[in-house]
Design an enzyme around this catalytic site. Structure first.
Site, mmCIF file in Angstrom:
data_model
loop_
_atom_site.group_PDB
_atom_site.id
_atom_site.type_symbol
_atom_site.label_atom_id
_atom_site.label_comp_id
_atom_site.label_asym_id
_atom_site.label_seq_id
_atom_site.Cartn_x
_atom_site.Cartn_y
_atom_site.Cartn_z
ATOM 1 N N GLY A 135 -17.446 -8.173 -60.253
ATOM 2 C CA GLY A 135 -18.173 -7.165 -59.486
ATOM 3 C C GLY A 135 -19.251 -7.744 -58.591
ATOM 4 N N CYS A 147 -26.484 -16.628 -59.117
ATOM 5 C CA CYS A 147 -26.834 -15.231 -59.360
ATOM 6 C C CYS A 147 -27.424 -14.988 -60.746
ATOM 7 C CB CYS A 147 -25.604 -14.348 -59.168
ATOM 8 S SG CYS A 147 -24.936 -14.415 -57.494
ATOM 9 N N ALA A 172 -14.962 -13.832 -59.098
ATOM 10 C CA ALA A 172 -14.311 -12.744 -58.369
ATOM 11 C C ALA A 172 -14.554 -11.403 -59.050
ATOM 12 C CB ALA A 172 -12.812 -13.012 -58.248
ATOM 13 N N ASN A 208 -23.228 -1.136 -59.380
ATOM 14 C CA ASN A 208 -24.259 -1.664 -60.274
ATOM 15 C C ASN A 208 -25.430 -0.693 -60.444
ATOM 16 O OD1 ASN A 208 -25.605 -2.061 -57.762
ATOM 17 N ND2 ASN A 208 -26.796 -3.717 -58.662
ATOM 18 N N LYS A 215 -19.120 -3.046 -64.207
ATOM 19 C CA LYS A 215 -19.328 -2.711 -62.805
ATOM 20 C C LYS A 215 -18.121 -2.069 -62.128
ATOM 21 C CE LYS A 215 -23.001 -6.078 -62.035
ATOM 22 N NZ LYS A 215 -23.557 -7.123 -61.153
ATOM 23 N N GLY A 239 -31.481 -16.665 -59.253
ATOM 24 C CA GLY A 239 -31.047 -15.297 -59.506
ATOM 25 C C GLY A 239 -32.174 -14.290 -59.544
ATOM 26 N N SER A 243 -24.402 -3.504 -65.648
ATOM 27 C CA SER A 243 -24.233 -4.946 -65.543
ATOM 28 C C SER A 243 -22.903 -5.317 -66.189
ATOM 29 C CB SER A 243 -25.414 -5.648 -66.213
ATOM 30 O OG SER A 243 -25.414 -7.026 -65.905
#
Length: 297
Positions: A143, A235, A141, A102, A81, A258, A77
């Site tokens: 992973g 997310c 922007a 991931n 990544k 998420g 995490s």
């Protein structure tokens, strides 16, 4: 006569489960362990999952430790990544295209980097909307953002606007999409309250803004630009109802939290490690219980 069975030993059980884990920093607020352990127990899998606080400077040592102990694999995490790639033997097809990992899987003596973030998000999205020919505004922007952007582009979205504070990182994602997919990608700077374009069908937060314990943090967005026709996704799994999603719900938008993405990518990751298709409902219910969400809803 003395019982001849008195001192006989029972067949020895296997006390060595296969180990899996999550490497992250910060790690304490990551609830992945709850859902993965629930799946292992439900399906009778002799596996365990642990959460590990791993700093960037200790990532290589952590990976070497996992290899030395014969782990089955692990998740990566934030903030690992991209950095994890240099410590692996090869990348799966999606991870190679995305440029981020991931999920790490051991196959024989080979350690392979996979990416399930985008696939997990796409599965959740398709339950609400067909992404084909849709316009996307994506905040972030890193992973996770790269993974989601690539999977959306491959699923047929027509355009993706990457909104990010770092121009260099965002333009790298834009170049990836324009060079490797049919989607049209552009970069927009995030230097003030960002007004979401009215043409946006899907709005996604792929940053860590609002992640526990900083639950009061808000995206620097002009929320008056959010309209009822937009599907809004975040997310962040903890808390599931972020400020962004609460605001979107109040405006009548469809939302995706998420947890849905987390469960879907977890199912794919466990399949990589164990070969078993686990029950997503068991995992989702375990997360809801752990995060004090009414499981009857």
């Amino acid at each position: 006569m003395e019982n001849s069975n008195k001192n006989k030993l029972k067949p020895s059980p296997d006390f060595l489960p296969q180990l899996t884990a999550c490497f992250a920093q910060p790690a304490a607020e990551n609830p992945t362990v709850v859902m993965v352990e629930a799946a292992y127990q439900h399906h009778g899998l002799h596996f365990r999952y642990i959460t590990c606080e791993v700093s960037p400077q200790n990532l290589e040592a952590a990976v070497n430790g996992a290899k030395a102990m014969g782990w089955a694999g692990f998740n990566c995490s934030l903030p690992h990544k991209v950095a994890i790639i240099q410590h692996l033997d090869k990348l799966g097809e999606s991870a190679q295209l995305i440029g981020a990992v991931n999920t790490v899987v051991k196959q024989g003596d080979t350690w392979i980097g996979e990416n399930t973030d985008g696939k997990g998000f796409l599965q959740a999205l398709k339950k609400h909307i067909n992404p084909e020919n849709k316009h996307v505004t994506l905040f972030g922007a890193g992973g996770a953002a790269r993974a989601i952007a690539v999977e959306l582009a491959l699923a047929g979205v027509s355009s993706i606007t990457i909104v990010n504070r770092s121009k260099e990182r965002a333009q790298a994602v834009v170049a990836l999409l324009n060079n490797s997919t049919s989607a049209k990608a552009i970069y927009q700077p995030w230097t003030k309250k960002y007004a979401i374009a009215t043409s946006s069908d899907i709005v996604i937060n792929a940053t860590s803004i609002g992640l526990y314990p900083n639950i009061n943090e808000q995206l620097n967005i002009d929320f008056t630009s959010m309209t009822i026709n937009m599907l809004v996704a975040d997310c962040i799994p903890n808390p599931p109802q972020t400020h962004l999603l609460q605001t979107a719900t109040a405006k009548g938008c469809k939302t995706i939290d998420g947890l849905q993405m987390l469960v879907n990518q977890g199912v794919i990751g466990i399949k990589h490690w164990t070969g078993v298709d686990v029950d997503a409902t068991v995992m989702h219910d375990a997360l809801k219980k752990a995060l004090y969400i009414d499981t009857n809803k």
